[in-house]
Design a protein around this motif. Structure first.
Motif, PDB file in Angstrom:
ATOM      1  N   GLY A 118     -41.795  41.046  27.710  1.00 56.16           N
ATOM      2  CA  GLY A 118     -41.864  39.610  27.491  1.00 56.16           C
ATOM      3  C   GLY A 118     -43.223  38.995  27.728  1.00 56.16           C
ATOM      4  O   GLY A 118     -43.414  37.796  27.460  1.00 56.16           O
ATOM      5  N   ASP A 119     -44.191  39.789  28.241  1.00 56.96           N
ATOM      6  CA  ASP A 119     -45.491  39.217  28.587  1.00 56.96           C
ATOM      7  C   ASP A 119     -46.246  38.704  27.362  1.00 56.96           C
ATOM      8  O   ASP A 119     -46.854  37.627  27.391  1.00 56.96           O
ATOM      9  N   LEU A 120     -46.229  39.493  26.281  1.00 56.16           N
ATOM     10  CA  LEU A 120     -46.971  39.081  25.089  1.00 56.16           C
ATOM     11  C   LEU A 120     -46.332  37.866  24.426  1.00 56.16           C
ATOM     12  O   LEU A 120     -47.036  36.962  23.968  1.00 56.16           O
ATOM     13  N   THR A 121     -45.005  37.832  24.372  1.00 50.25           N
ATOM     14  CA  THR A 121     -44.369  36.668  23.764  1.00 50.25           C
ATOM     15  C   THR A 121     -44.592  35.415  24.598  1.00 50.25           C
ATOM     16  O   THR A 121     -44.700  34.310  24.051  1.00 50.25           O
ATOM     17  N   ALA A 122     -44.696  35.571  25.921  1.00 46.20           N
ATOM     18  CA  ALA A 122     -44.987  34.409  26.769  1.00 46.20           C
ATOM     19  C   ALA A 122     -46.372  33.853  26.463  1.00 46.20           C
ATOM     20  O   ALA A 122     -46.585  32.633  26.466  1.00 46.20           O
ATOM     21  N   LEU A 123     -47.332  34.741  26.187  1.00 50.65           N
ATOM     22  CA  LEU A 123     -48.689  34.293  25.878  1.00 50.65           C
ATOM     23  C   LEU A 123     -48.797  33.701  24.478  1.00 50.65           C
ATOM     24  O   LEU A 123     -49.552  32.743  24.250  1.00 50.65           O
ATOM     25  N   LEU A 124     -48.065  34.272  23.526  1.00 48.22           N
ATOM     26  CA  LEU A 124     -48.179  33.834  22.135  1.00 48.22           C
ATOM     27  C   LEU A 124     -47.202  32.726  21.780  1.00 48.22           C
ATOM     28  O   LEU A 124     -47.444  31.965  20.840  1.00 48.22           O
ATOM     29  N   TRP A 148     -47.933  32.267   4.979  1.00 49.15           N
ATOM     30  CA  TRP A 148     -48.440  33.149   6.033  1.00 49.15           C
ATOM     31  C   TRP A 148     -47.282  33.393   6.993  1.00 49.15           C
ATOM     32  O   TRP A 148     -46.755  32.456   7.614  1.00 49.15           O
ATOM     33  N   SER A 149     -46.903  34.646   7.122  1.00 46.89           N
ATOM     34  CA  SER A 149     -45.721  34.996   7.906  1.00 46.89           C
ATOM     35  C   SER A 149     -46.074  35.217   9.376  1.00 46.89           C
ATOM     36  O   SER A 149     -47.159  35.709   9.703  1.00 46.89           O
ATOM     37  N   ASN A 150     -45.141  34.838  10.254  1.00 44.56           N
ATOM     38  CA  ASN A 150     -45.226  35.152  11.684  1.00 44.56           C
ATOM     39  C   ASN A 150     -46.506  34.606  12.319  1.00 44.56           C
ATOM     40  O   ASN A 150     -47.395  35.344  12.725  1.00 44.56           O
ATOM     41  N   VAL A 151     -46.588  33.294  12.407  1.00 42.03           N
ATOM     42  CA  VAL A 151     -47.672  32.619  13.136  1.00 42.03           C
ATOM     43  C   VAL A 151     -47.060  32.130  14.453  1.00 42.03           C
ATOM     44  O   VAL A 151     -46.343  31.122  14.463  1.00 42.03           O
ATOM     45  N   PRO A 152     -47.292  32.832  15.571  1.00 41.79           N
ATOM     46  CA  PRO A 152     -46.635  32.475  16.829  1.00 41.79           C
ATOM     47  C   PRO A 152     -46.867  31.013  17.212  1.00 41.79           C
ATOM     48  O   PRO A 152     -47.907  30.422  16.893  1.00 41.79           O
ATOM     49  N   ALA A 153     -45.887  30.456  17.928  1.00 45.69           N
ATOM     50  CA  ALA A 153     -45.880  29.015  18.199  1.00 45.69           C
ATOM     51  C   ALA A 153     -47.155  28.536  18.880  1.00 45.69           C
ATOM     52  O   ALA A 153     -47.720  27.501  18.505  1.00 45.69           O
ATOM     53  N   ARG A 154     -47.640  29.258  19.889  1.00 40.83           N
ATOM     54  CA  ARG A 154     -48.834  28.801  20.601  1.00 40.83           C
ATOM     55  C   ARG A 154     -50.083  28.945  19.734  1.00 40.83           C
ATOM     56  O   ARG A 154     -51.053  28.209  19.924  1.00 40.83           O
ATOM     57  N   VAL A 155     -50.058  29.871  18.791  1.00 40.27           N
ATOM     58  CA  VAL A 155     -51.173  29.993  17.841  1.00 40.27           C
ATOM     59  C   VAL A 155     -51.161  28.806  16.882  1.00 40.27           C
ATOM     60  O   VAL A 155     -52.186  28.166  16.640  1.00 40.27           O
ATOM     61  N   TRP A 156     -49.994  28.491  16.333  1.00 36.75           N
ATOM     62  CA  TRP A 156     -49.874  27.384  15.384  1.00 36.75           C
ATOM     63  C   TRP A 156     -50.246  26.053  16.041  1.00 36.75           C
ATOM     64  O   TRP A 156     -50.885  25.207  15.437  1.00 36.75           O
ATOM     65  N   ASN A 157     -49.855  25.864  17.287  1.00 39.14           N
ATOM     66  CA  ASN A 157     -50.097  24.595  17.974  1.00 39.14           C
ATOM     67  C   ASN A 157     -51.439  24.544  18.709  1.00 39.14           C
ATOM     68  O   ASN A 157     -51.732  23.551  19.385  1.00 39.14           O
ATOM     69  N   TYR A 158     -52.267  25.569  18.574  1.00 39.89           N
ATOM     70  CA  TYR A 158     -53.536  25.665  19.301  1.00 39.89           C
ATOM     71  C   TYR A 158     -54.502  24.584  18.838  1.00 39.89           C
ATOM     72  O   TYR A 158     -54.703  24.376  17.629  1.00 39.89           O
ATOM     73  N   THR A 159     -55.089  23.885  19.796  1.00 42.87           N
ATOM     74  CA  THR A 159     -56.028  22.810  19.472  1.00 42.87           C
ATOM     75  C   THR A 159     -57.409  23.086  20.063  1.00 42.87           C
ATOM     76  O   THR A 159     -57.531  23.718  21.101  1.00 42.87           O
ATOM     77  N   ILE A 160     -58.422  22.590  19.390  1.00 41.25           N
ATOM     78  CA  ILE A 160     -59.800  22.566  19.888  1.00 41.25           C
ATOM     79  C   ILE A 160     -60.345  21.180  19.588  1.00 41.25           C
ATOM     80  O   ILE A 160     -60.320  20.724  18.442  1.00 41.25           O
ATOM     81  N   GLY A 161     -60.822  20.493  20.625  1.00 40.48           N
ATOM     82  CA  GLY A 161     -61.369  19.152  20.425  1.00 40.48           C
ATOM     83  C   GLY A 161     -60.370  18.167  19.871  1.00 40.48           C
ATOM     84  O   GLY A 161     -60.739  17.215  19.178  1.00 40.48           O
ATOM     85  N   GLY A 162     -59.084  18.368  20.166  1.00 40.82           N
ATOM     86  CA  GLY A 162     -58.055  17.467  19.679  1.00 40.82           C
ATOM     87  C   GLY A 162     -57.502  17.822  18.313  1.00 40.82           C
ATOM     88  O   GLY A 162     -56.560  17.182  17.842  1.00 40.82           O
ATOM     89  N   TYR A 163     -58.081  18.840  17.654  1.00 43.96           N
ATOM     90  CA  TYR A 163     -57.615  19.233  16.333  1.00 43.96           C
ATOM     91  C   TYR A 163     -56.668  20.425  16.429  1.00 43.96           C
ATOM     92  O   TYR A 163     -56.981  21.427  17.074  1.00 43.96           O
ATOM     93  N   GLN A 164     -55.504  20.337  15.775  1.00 39.69           N
ATOM     94  CA  GLN A 164     -54.645  21.502  15.592  1.00 39.69           C
ATOM     95  C   GLN A 164     -55.330  22.364  14.546  1.00 39.69           C
ATOM     96  O   GLN A 164     -55.337  22.051  13.366  1.00 39.69           O
ATOM     97  N   VAL A 165     -55.936  23.463  14.991  1.00 36.39           N
ATOM     98  CA  VAL A 165     -56.978  24.149  14.224  1.00 36.39           C
ATOM     99  C   VAL A 165     -56.521  24.545  12.822  1.00 36.39           C
ATOM    100  O   VAL A 165     -57.172  24.195  11.823  1.00 36.39           O
TER     101      VAL A 165
END
Length: 401
Positions: free
Chosen positions: A305-311, A326-343
């Motif tokens: 479960g460690d990798l799924t917790a991170l992703l 694009w298939s299988n974009v993990p939730a934390r990757v999809w919601n990742y922001t830089i400078g307020g932008y969802q990348v």
């Protein structure tokens, strides 16, 4: 071409403003000629690398920032920061090697790794409220390609004394700051101070600690920079934990349609691109995807479960249109922001077919896969970055020392 013809095809270029006379500017540029050496890479938004023509003399650009431009080179790195983080979650600390724009609402400050000998910038010292002129390190680190000036690490006199005391090279300071700023534990524990002022960076008392911290910072900087090919992420054999992430697929049979028509962006007032809702479909990991993550966790010596917790505990399929995604974009990757932008969503908003005027090129669609994997790799660095921050904070020097 006449001004009228240019205005017909590119009305925004020929629209005058308070400080911009379109016809006078064009007349001057036509008479002087184009400076082709000033066509350069330009980081418009996080992971959104474009080309720009940097004009040094006129108001063709809103602000030309000549004092910023002179230290842009492929040898230099720049750290994006802001004096106050306006949002509740801190997501600054993006590293670029190209000319870059503001990240998020308001103005960004960019701190260079190197400056030319004799450069002076009026700015704020990280960790201090005292305004100062940046004081380059006395030792020369390298010569510029033109041979007209030398490059020096951009640290203050007090920072130089600290580095000398612990026995560290000056450029380790920059990447140590990058590693700390991109640490989730640091961001969480310092959330309130980060909303009020410049970040305070703990400085460890040993060369080993700052060197290890700088090494992590270099990994973060490389993952931020699409020009750096990273084995297992963007080149070579893709790492097992990333292999099934962000792959291009289609529903049904037939050719792959790369037209971005899922309403990711639209033209707002005065032609400003506005983000749309798009088509992101959340779901659970499939059996095959979960099996790949479980196998990758075992190789890394982690629990399943460690990798799924991170992703992220779920994943998304991100649709370009009615069939391609694009298939299988993990939730934390999809919601990742830089400078307020969802990348990823921000990148897609500018490429909606109605705005771009064409479908994505195959290399552009593959680039999205690469960005997805780079963000995933950044998230997988979190445990190492957190451990590093704990070690540094526990052995931090008092700044008064």
């Amino acid at each position: 071409m006449s001004n009228g013809t240019v205005r017909e095809h590119y009305p925004e270029i020929m629209t005058s403003g308070n400080r911009f006379d379109a016809e006078a500017t064009r007349s001057y540029l036509v008479a002087r000629g184009m400076l082709t050496e000033n066509i350069m890479r330009y980081c418009y938004r996080p992971f959104d690398i474009r080309w720009i023509y940097w004009e040094p003399e006129t108001k063709l650009l809103d602000e030309k920032r000549a004092e910023y431009m002179k230290d842009i080179s492929d040898k230099n790195h720049w750290l994006e920061l802001r004096e106050k983080q306006t949002k509740s979650n801190f997501d600054r600390g993006y590293v670029v090697q190209a000319l870059a724009d503001n990240m998020g609402n308001g103005l960004s400050s960019y701190f260079p790794l190197y400056i030319q000998d004799g450069s002076l910038y009026a700015n704020q010292e990280i960790g201090s409220s005292q305004t100062y002129r940046k004081d380059p390190v006395a030792s020369v680190l390298g010569s510029s390609s033109q041979g007209q000036s030398t490059l020096r690490c951009n640290v203050t006199g007090r920072a130089e004394k600290y580095l000398h005391a612990v026995g560290c090279p000056a450029n380790d300071m920059f990447f140590h700051v990058v590693g700390i700023l991109n640490c989730n534990l640091y961001r969480t524990q310092n959330a309130d101070p980060l909303r009020l002022d410049w970040p305070r960076i703990p400085l460890p008392q040993s060369a080993d600690l700052i060197s290890a911290s700088a090494q992590l910072g270099r990994k973060v900087a490389d993952l931020h920079n699409p020009a750096v090919h990273i084995d297992g992420v963007s080149s070579g054999k893709v790492a097992l934990e990333l292999r099934s992430i962000g792959t291009l697929r289609r529903l049904g049979d037939g050719p792959l349609d790369l037209g971005l028509t899922a309403r990711w962006g639209y033209a707002g007032q005065k032609g400003v691109t506005m983000p749309g809702r798009g088509d992101a479909r959340e779901r659970e990991f499939s059996d095959d995807e979960m099996a790949a993550l479980t196998e990758a966790a075992a190789v890394r010596g982690l629990l399943p479960g460690d990798l799924t917790a991170l992703l992220g505990g779920s994943t998304y399929d991100i649709f370009l249109n009615g069939t391609a995604y694009w298939s299988n974009v993990p939730a934390r990757v999809w919601n990742y922001t830089i400078g307020g932008y969802q990348v990823i969503k921000k990148w897609l908003s500018y490429r909606e077919q109605a705005l771009l005027g064409r479908p994505l090129k195959p290399e552009e669609a593959r680039y999205v896969t690469e960005v997805i994997r780079r963000i995933a790799a950044l998230l997988l660095l979190e445990p190492a970055l957190d451990d590093n921050y704990r070690a540094v904070a526990a052995a931090a020097r008092r700044w008064t020392e």
